[in-house]
Design an enzyme around this catalytic site. Structure first.
Site, short mmCIF file in Angstrom:
data_model
loop_
_atom_site.label_atom_id
_atom_site.label_comp_id
_atom_site.label_asym_id
_atom_site.label_seq_id
_atom_site.Cartn_x
_atom_site.Cartn_y
_atom_site.Cartn_z
N CYS A 176 53.07 43.45 -32.58
CA CYS A 176 54.00 43.58 -31.46
C CYS A 176 54.77 42.31 -31.14
O CYS A 176 55.78 42.36 -30.45
CB CYS A 176 53.24 44.05 -30.22
SG CYS A 176 52.54 45.71 -30.35
N HIS A 255 48.23 31.42 -32.98
CA HIS A 255 47.49 32.42 -33.77
C HIS A 255 46.00 32.22 -33.51
O HIS A 255 45.43 31.18 -33.84
CB HIS A 255 47.79 32.28 -35.26
CG HIS A 255 47.58 33.54 -36.03
ND1 HIS A 255 46.36 34.19 -36.06
CD2 HIS A 255 48.43 34.28 -36.79
CE1 HIS A 255 46.48 35.28 -36.81
NE2 HIS A 255 47.72 35.36 -37.26
N HIS A 345 62.75 33.81 -14.54
CA HIS A 345 62.46 35.19 -14.89
C HIS A 345 61.35 35.25 -15.94
O HIS A 345 61.25 34.38 -16.80
CB HIS A 345 63.71 35.90 -15.43
CG HIS A 345 64.90 35.77 -14.54
ND1 HIS A 345 65.06 36.53 -13.40
CD2 HIS A 345 66.00 34.97 -14.62
CE1 HIS A 345 66.20 36.20 -12.81
NE2 HIS A 345 66.79 35.26 -13.52
N HIS A 349 55.81 41.28 -22.55
CA HIS A 349 55.70 42.40 -23.50
C HIS A 349 55.11 43.61 -22.78
O HIS A 349 54.01 43.54 -22.23
CB HIS A 349 54.80 42.00 -24.66
CG HIS A 349 54.41 43.14 -25.54
ND1 HIS A 349 55.32 43.97 -26.15
CD2 HIS A 349 53.18 43.61 -25.90
CE1 HIS A 349 54.69 44.89 -26.84
NE2 HIS A 349 53.40 44.70 -26.72
N HIS A 378 57.40 52.20 -18.41
CA HIS A 378 57.53 53.54 -17.84
C HIS A 378 58.63 54.34 -18.53
O HIS A 378 58.44 55.51 -18.86
CB HIS A 378 57.82 53.44 -16.34
CG HIS A 378 57.90 54.76 -15.65
ND1 HIS A 378 59.10 55.44 -15.47
CD2 HIS A 378 56.94 55.55 -15.11
CE1 HIS A 378 58.86 56.57 -14.83
NE2 HIS A 378 57.58 56.67 -14.60
N ASN A 382 55.52 51.59 -25.00
CA ASN A 382 55.30 50.39 -25.81
C ASN A 382 56.03 50.60 -27.14
O ASN A 382 55.57 51.34 -28.00
CB ASN A 382 53.81 50.17 -26.03
CG ASN A 382 53.51 48.93 -26.86
OD1 ASN A 382 54.41 48.32 -27.44
ND2 ASN A 382 52.25 48.55 -26.93
#
Length: 476
Positions: A176, A255, A345, A349, A378, A382
């Site tokens: 992702c 990582h 801001h 994710h 919403h 995802n």
């Protein structure tokens, strides 16, 4: 030497180190600007499928009932998961799933899914920015779960007849957070290639990877992941600076894959029946917290003002005797550091409600800060690597992004990885983009969905003693 004198000495040392670090960063920034290594975003375009692929309550239930591997307990688990997911009724599913072919997807299904997203977003991006495919010097595509030969980058080059010397990179298996990995790759290439234009295409192949088994940790992916993606146009040409919308200030990649628990918390596997899917474990939020903590230790000094770093150092000194004194704890970041002193801001994710809530608490963010991520989850679900750009699009559609504002993008993904960056807004942004038809109705009064009202009866105790007949489900 008195304790007061020691404290003064420590503060002096901290101040000198912080000043040196700031001057070093300023000199580095000037050098990069002089070398033409800046990374500007000229535009981006998110994907929105057609209405026929919307995954509302009834269509979701039909898909669930097609899976004869499921029983009462699985139905109850799915109901609970969907209700608490934060996902609404307007997300989009892959075409082969909507058409009832999730158990036997073909190679053609995979290509159709990619083509829909690639060519829709790229056509619109070229039209919006005025650039032509022949002007692209670098092309990076990230799709984790589909890697055909020829590559997906070759498919795009063939479609648009791009020039022979275009630099093409195909990223797979990056999860992702792959979108920011792709942008980091472009940023590194900009150090070698001067005055070039790059495109990044971020999406995921969900259709051929729909889980048809009954393992709970793997069923969750069907509840969360939805079709989506984004194409972005980037450049390091100084002459195009005035045409840019965003400038990349810094990027930090972490990582955490050396930790076995983190490595396995979000992983593609086969269940005991040989059904392939994506397993999401309870360790995911913990892994995300650790990876984000490590990342922010590097990121924070790059983005916060000097005085905030000094104040934070004083707080850290006072807490030096506490456990884990050498590490900024994720759950203390909101108390020890005021991220809003350097960031206006927060683009999180939209991986799931639990992740958004956890990051929000850890960073001390309020509901205004979290609203874009919640609304993107919403409305679009995802969408994996493409998710960040729906969040950014919401901010822009709501006219939140003003010239000089800084945006912290936080991406989390399998590996386990945390890749974060900070963008600076070059000019006021007001494009309603992919949110055009619905932004006026967001945020809604409630982000719930009708599943509980319509199918809440499945939790009734009497059903535990009878055989559940699928015909009792109503789709009216």
């Amino acid at each position: 030497m008195t304790s007061f004198t020691i404290m003064e000495l420590l503060l002096a040392i901290i101040s000198l180190v912080s000043l040196f670090y700031s001057l070093f960063g300023l000199c580095k920034l000037i050098i990069l600007q002089w070398r033409g290594q800046s990374c500007y975003m000229l535009g981006y375009e998110c994907y929105k499928a057609n209405e026929e692929r919307k995954l509302n309550t009834d269509s979701s239930t039909k898909i669930i009932l097609r899976n004869k591997n499921l029983g009462l307990e699985q139905y109850r688990f799915l109901l609970k998961t969907i209700i608490s997911s934060g996902i609404g009724e307007n997300t989009y599913a892959p075409r082969n799933v909507i058409e009832g072919r999730e158990e036997c997807p073909t190679l053609l299904d995979a290509f159709i899914e990619m083509d829909d997203i690639f060519f829709d977003t790229l056509d619109k991006l070229f039209a919006k920015t005025g650039f032509s495919p022949s002007q692209i010097d670098i092309l990076v595509v990230n799709v984790s779960l589909f890697s055909p030969a020829p590559s997906l980058t070759a498919r795009i080059i063939n479609r648009y007849k791009m020039k022979e010397d275009v630099k093409a990179y195909n990223l797979t298996g990056m999860g992702c957070s792959a979108s920011l990995i792709a942008i980091d790759l472009v940023q590194q290439l900009f150090k070698t290639y001067k005055n070039v234009v790059a495109i990044v295409v971020s999406t995921e192949s969900f259709g051929p990877n729909w889980y048809c088994g009954k393992e709970r940790n793997m069923m969750m992916s069907n509840c969360l992941f939805r079709s989506g993606g984004c194409s972005m146009l980037l450049t390091n040409k100084p002459a195009l600076k005035n045409h840019a919308i965003l400038k990349l200030n810094c990027m930090v990649r972490t990582h955490y894959g050396s930790n076995d628990e983190a490595y396995g918390c979000c992983i593609q596997v086969e269940d005991e029946q040989g059904q392939r899917g994506f397993r999401l474990t309870k360790c995911l939020v913990k892994a995300a917290a650790h990876a984000l903590t490590i990342n922010l230790q590097v990121m924070v000094p790059k983005v916060l003002p000097l005085w905030e770093l000094i104040m934070s150092s004083i707080v850290s000194l006072r807490q030096a005797g506490k456990k884990n004194k050498g590490l900024i704890r994720f759950d203390m970041l909101g108390d020890g550091l005021n991220l809003k002193s350097g960031i206006e801001h927060f683009c999180l994710h939209p991986g799931g409600k639990a992740v958004i809530d956890g990051v929000g608490r850890g960073l001390g963010l309020n509901e205004y800060d979290l609203e874009p991520a919640r609304m993107a989850l919403h409305r679009f679900g995802n969408t994996s690597a493409g998710g960040l750009w729906y969040v950014l699009g919401y901010m822009e559609a709501k006219k939140r992004l003003k010239k000089g504002d800084r945006i912290l993008m936080i991406s989390l993904g399998a590996g386990f990885k945390c890749n974060n960056c900070v963008w600076e807004v070059i000019r006021d942004l007001e494009d309603v983009n992919v949110w055009e038809e619905c932004v006026h109705s967001y945020p809604p009064e409630t982000v719930g969905n009708p599943f509980k009202e319509k199918y809440g009866w499945i939790n009734d105790e009497y059903l535990s003693f009878v055989r559940l007949d699928h015909s009792c489900f109503s789709f009216s």
